[in-house]
Write an enzyme that holds these catalytic residues in place. Structure first.
Site, PDB file in Angstrom:
ATOM      1  N   THR A  52      43.145  43.345  41.115  1.00 39.23           N
ATOM      2  CA  THR A  52      44.049  44.204  41.890  1.00 39.23           C
ATOM      3  C   THR A  52      45.143  44.766  40.984  1.00 39.23           C
ATOM      4  O   THR A  52      45.464  45.967  41.043  1.00 39.23           O
ATOM      5  CB  THR A  52      44.673  43.381  43.047  1.00 39.23           C
ATOM      6  OG1 THR A  52      43.607  42.793  43.800  1.00 39.23           O
ATOM      7  CG2 THR A  52      45.526  44.234  43.958  1.00 39.23           C
ATOM      8  N   TRP A  64      49.245  45.614  45.589  1.00 41.58           N
ATOM      9  CA  TRP A  64      48.394  45.292  46.738  1.00 41.58           C
ATOM     10  C   TRP A  64      48.860  46.082  47.969  1.00 41.58           C
ATOM     11  O   TRP A  64      48.056  46.659  48.682  1.00 41.58           O
ATOM     12  CB  TRP A  64      48.434  43.778  47.020  1.00 41.58           C
ATOM     13  CG  TRP A  64      47.452  43.359  48.077  1.00 41.58           C
ATOM     14  CD1 TRP A  64      46.163  42.979  47.905  1.00 41.58           C
ATOM     15  CD2 TRP A  64      47.703  43.277  49.493  1.00 41.58           C
ATOM     16  NE1 TRP A  64      45.574  42.685  49.108  1.00 41.58           N
ATOM     17  CE2 TRP A  64      46.505  42.856  50.105  1.00 41.58           C
ATOM     18  CE3 TRP A  64      48.822  43.528  50.297  1.00 41.58           C
ATOM     19  CZ2 TRP A  64      46.387  42.670  51.479  1.00 41.58           C
ATOM     20  CZ3 TRP A  64      48.711  43.355  51.662  1.00 41.58           C
ATOM     21  CH2 TRP A  64      47.498  42.924  52.242  1.00 41.58           C
ATOM     22  N   LYS A  99      44.243  39.456  39.665  1.00 39.84           N
ATOM     23  CA  LYS A  99      44.097  40.097  38.352  1.00 39.84           C
ATOM     24  C   LYS A  99      43.421  41.462  38.453  1.00 39.84           C
ATOM     25  O   LYS A  99      43.896  42.442  37.883  1.00 39.84           O
ATOM     26  CB  LYS A  99      43.279  39.148  37.463  1.00 39.84           C
ATOM     27  CG  LYS A  99      43.323  39.450  35.999  1.00 39.84           C
ATOM     28  CD  LYS A  99      42.819  38.280  35.178  1.00 39.84           C
ATOM     29  CE  LYS A  99      41.443  37.881  35.529  1.00 39.84           C
ATOM     30  NZ  LYS A  99      41.034  36.721  36.052  1.00 39.84           N
ATOM     31  N   PHE A 130      39.117  34.585  34.707  1.00 44.33           N
ATOM     32  CA  PHE A 130      39.895  33.343  34.781  1.00 44.33           C
ATOM     33  C   PHE A 130      41.244  33.485  34.062  1.00 44.33           C
ATOM     34  O   PHE A 130      41.764  34.573  33.922  1.00 44.33           O
ATOM     35  CB  PHE A 130      39.096  32.150  34.245  1.00 44.33           C
ATOM     36  CG  PHE A 130      37.903  31.782  35.093  1.00 44.33           C
ATOM     37  CD1 PHE A 130      37.955  31.836  36.474  1.00 44.33           C
ATOM     38  CD2 PHE A 130      36.716  31.388  34.499  1.00 44.33           C
ATOM     39  CE1 PHE A 130      36.847  31.508  37.250  1.00 44.33           C
ATOM     40  CE2 PHE A 130      35.602  31.045  35.268  1.00 44.33           C
ATOM     41  CZ  PHE A 130      35.683  31.109  36.647  1.00 44.33           C
ATOM     42  N   PHE A 155      54.011  38.497  46.825  1.00 48.52           N
ATOM     43  CA  PHE A 155      53.479  38.256  48.170  1.00 48.52           C
ATOM     44  C   PHE A 155      54.626  38.330  49.172  1.00 48.52           C
ATOM     45  O   PHE A 155      55.781  38.053  48.815  1.00 48.52           O
ATOM     46  CB  PHE A 155      52.830  36.860  48.253  1.00 48.52           C
ATOM     47  CG  PHE A 155      51.426  36.815  47.733  1.00 48.52           C
ATOM     48  CD1 PHE A 155      50.340  36.676  48.595  1.00 48.52           C
ATOM     49  CD2 PHE A 155      51.174  36.914  46.369  1.00 48.52           C
ATOM     50  CE1 PHE A 155      49.039  36.634  48.106  1.00 48.52           C
ATOM     51  CE2 PHE A 155      49.874  36.870  45.875  1.00 48.52           C
ATOM     52  CZ  PHE A 155      48.803  36.727  46.755  1.00 48.52           C
ATOM     53  N   ALA A 177      32.725  33.628  33.042  1.00 45.36           N
ATOM     54  CA  ALA A 177      33.834  33.488  32.093  1.00 45.36           C
ATOM     55  C   ALA A 177      33.951  32.079  31.528  1.00 45.36           C
ATOM     56  O   ALA A 177      34.838  31.817  30.745  1.00 45.36           O
ATOM     57  CB  ALA A 177      35.144  33.883  32.759  1.00 45.36           C
ATOM     58  N   LYS A 193      34.263  33.289  47.202  1.00 48.58           N
ATOM     59  CA  LYS A 193      35.315  34.056  46.545  1.00 48.58           C
ATOM     60  C   LYS A 193      35.445  35.479  47.083  1.00 48.58           C
ATOM     61  O   LYS A 193      36.492  36.113  47.009  1.00 48.58           O
ATOM     62  CB  LYS A 193      35.005  34.073  45.036  1.00 48.58           C
ATOM     63  CG  LYS A 193      36.109  34.625  44.175  1.00 48.58           C
ATOM     64  CD  LYS A 193      35.784  34.374  42.707  1.00 48.58           C
ATOM     65  CE  LYS A 193      36.723  35.129  41.801  1.00 48.58           C
ATOM     66  NZ  LYS A 193      36.455  36.558  41.742  1.00 48.58           N
ATOM     67  N   ARG A 233      34.576  44.469  35.478  1.00 44.77           N
ATOM     68  CA  ARG A 233      33.257  43.834  35.623  1.00 44.77           C
ATOM     69  C   ARG A 233      32.647  44.172  36.979  1.00 44.77           C
ATOM     70  O   ARG A 233      33.355  44.465  37.931  1.00 44.77           O
ATOM     71  CB  ARG A 233      33.393  42.318  35.508  1.00 44.77           C
ATOM     72  CG  ARG A 233      33.783  41.852  34.112  1.00 44.77           C
ATOM     73  CD  ARG A 233      34.120  40.379  34.096  1.00 44.77           C
ATOM     74  NE  ARG A 233      35.293  40.092  34.911  1.00 44.77           N
ATOM     75  CZ  ARG A 233      35.615  38.889  35.356  1.00 44.77           C
ATOM     76  NH1 ARG A 233      34.860  37.863  35.085  1.00 44.77           N
ATOM     77  NH2 ARG A 233      36.714  38.717  36.075  1.00 44.77           N
TER      78      ARG A 233
END
Length: 555
Positions: free
Chosen positions: A72, A409, A70, A300, A381, A272, A104, A93
């Protein structure tokens, strides 16, 4: 293949004064923290007469261990908008040190869609979180000192709700007994620590619209209850002035840049699920004031972050979003279709088709509950096959849902140009933005509205303890606040094992408490961890720094 930190370190950053100038920020509003970071003075908002830009929210499907990308996507979309000639700001954030050193990793994006200086943003940055921790712990110290010095407010030490905090995953501190060692060392009581991002002060800072508003919100924070069950506030302890003094600089948004030199405001980071999971109102408003397009994100899946962004943040700040991006990955949808994480590398159209309803429910909520235009960004991906991509596009088209492939990405802004063009056209559509509930309903009505409309559940089951808490909140005058549901991020329901788009479930309400400073009622549906622990092999073991100060191992 280069790691995220190696990619970030390979790009030459521009001086922050140059980024500020390109964003239309006069030098007099800039407070530099070295060459590549700065705070922006809040007076710029009052002084600028520029019309507010369009507001774009980036959210996602229900998260899985496969990852969605998200942040990215948010950064890549902003870079894509810049590449097609738009004046854009991104608002994100700040990462917490807990995830950085835990599982994470950081929260500065990934690949060629990152904000930099990545190491600074993921570590101490400009000290905002330290200021929040200091203000939190000052209040705790003043509370315990008040009891020690005679307790004129009649506070019951067994009913103190305010915890100390530290921005680290430290399970050892979840439950502590303190004040031991005799009379001069305080009053013995059971206590505990939260991680700083779960502190109510984080939520307060992120919703405050001025220093005065910040101070008033801090004064309203409830720290505990008296022996006759009356709430005790920070204002009664006369703590709000000193707390605001610690937070006055932390309230100013931080200016950095993407790898492609797009200006980015990175500010605040409430949890969140225990809070509302978005960057600060001040950063969002500043991004809209400076850019013709402001791209922001919420934590999230859309059932948590987007719901709170729309029902809490937009309501308080008077914001009206123009478009929503829902990020999905084929890998994550296959997990929602029942595959294990180890099986995601090979084509599986059956599992993908089983998982797609999760995405479609999020899309339906944005369109039918909140009445906002949206686009699905499929974060591609290398393992995704053409047949899998074709299936997701076809399923979405059947429902009239726009889908764009995003390759930010690997390609940065270039991989976000198609998404940027789609967003520009969506922002031109009029919308009838609507909240999922109105504030004048009962607390139970509001919870039920979110469960039925957003989660797709049948209703709620309120445990007796929670019913008693609701009655107390109503008696104390808190019935008209918005609600902030704390539940698992892994399912629409309150059961993390119910993947996809579950139906025929009720959500159990276990606890209900008020964050009176932030201005919302926290509804706990399960065991929400406000102090995480480190895993068996924490990310911290891989982080290092060489003799020249160059950091490695961050991701």
């Amino acid at each position: 293949m280069m790691t995220d930190i190696e990619i970030a370190q390979s790009v030459q950053m521009k001086p922050i004064t140059e980024i500020a100038a390109a964003a239309g920020i006069d030098g007099k509003y800039l407070e530099q923290y070295g060459n590549y970071k700065a705070k922006v003075d809040l007076s710029l908002l009052k002084d600028s007469d520029k019309k507010d830009g369009k507001l774009i929210l980036v959210t996602a499907i229900t998260p899985t261990p496969a990852g969605e990308g998200k942040t990215t996507t948010t950064i890549g979309l902003a870079d894509g908008l810049k590449r097609i000639g738009k004046n854009v700001m991104v608002a994100l954030r700040e990462p917490s040190l807990g995830p950085v050193f835990g599982v994470k990793g950081g929260a500065a994006g990934g690949g060629y869609a990152q904000v930099v200086p990545m190491e600074d943003i993921n570590l101490h940055f400009t000290g905002d979180f330290h200021a929040i921790g200091a203000a939190n712990n000052l209040l705790a110290a003043m509370l315990d000192n008040h009891i020690y010095q005679g307790n004129s407010l009649n506070i019951d030490p067994r009913r103190i709700t305010w915890k100390r905090c530290v921005d680290m995953n430290d399970r050892q501190l979840r439950f502590v007994t303190d004040g031991l060692g005799g009379r001069v060392n305080g009053v013995p009581r059971e206590d505990g620590y939260d991680i700083t991002v779960a502190s109510e002060i984080m939520a307060v800072l992120c919703l405050a619209t001025s220093i005065t508003d910040l101070k008033e919100r801090l004064a309203r924070i409830i720290v505990g209850y008296t022996y006759d069950e009356k709430p005790v506030t920070a204002g009664q302890l006369k703590a709000e002035g000193a707390m605001t003094a610690l937070l006055k600089d932390a309230l100013k948004p931080n200016l950095v840049q993407t790898l492609e030199g797009t200006p980015a405001l990175v500010h605040g980071g409430p949890f969140a699920n225990i809070a509302h999971g978005c960057n600060s109102v001040m950063a969002t408003k500043l991004a809209m004031k400076l850019g013709d397009y402001a791209v922001t994100e919420a934590g999230f899946g859309a059932d948590l972050g987007a719901e709170k962004f729309l029902d809490i943040k937009c309501r308080y700040a008077g914001l009206n979003p123009d478009a929503v991006v829902i990020v999905a990955t084929i890998r994550a949808l296959k997990m929602h279709g029942g595959l294990a994480k180890t099986e995601l590398g090979s084509e599986n159209l059956e599992a993908l088709e089983k998982g797609i309803p999760n995405l479609l429910r999020h899309v339906s909520n944005i369109k039918n509950v909140y009445k906002l235009p949206s686009v699905v960004a499929v974060n591609r991906f290398p393992t995704d096959t053409d047949a899998e991509v074709e299936l997701i596009i076809q399923k979405c088209k059947e429902l009239g849902v726009n889908v764009v492939l995003s390759n930010v990405w690997a390609e940065g802004g270039k991989g976000g140009e198609e998404l940027a063009k789609e967003i520009v056209s969506l922002c031109e559509q009029p919308n009838d933005f609507t909240f999922s509930y109105e504030l004048d309903g009962t607390i139970e009505d509001k919870i039920e509205a979110v469960v039925k409309k957003v989660y797709g559940g049948d209703g709620i089951s309120v445990l007796p303890a929670a019913k008693k808490q609701i009655d107390t909140l109503v008696a104390n005058g808190y019935a008209n606040l918005p609600i902030c549901v704390a539940k698992t991020q892994y399912s629409f329901s309150d059961d993390p094992t119910k993947l996809g788009a579950p139906e025929n479930f009720t959500v159990t309400i276990k606890n209900v408490k008020v964050s009176a400073g932030a201005g919302f009622i926290v509804v706990l549906t399960g065991d929400i961890m406000t102090m995480p622990g480190l895993p068996k092999v924490p990310a911290a073991e891989r982080i290092d720094v060489d003799e020249n100060g160059k950091i490695s191992g961050l991701f």
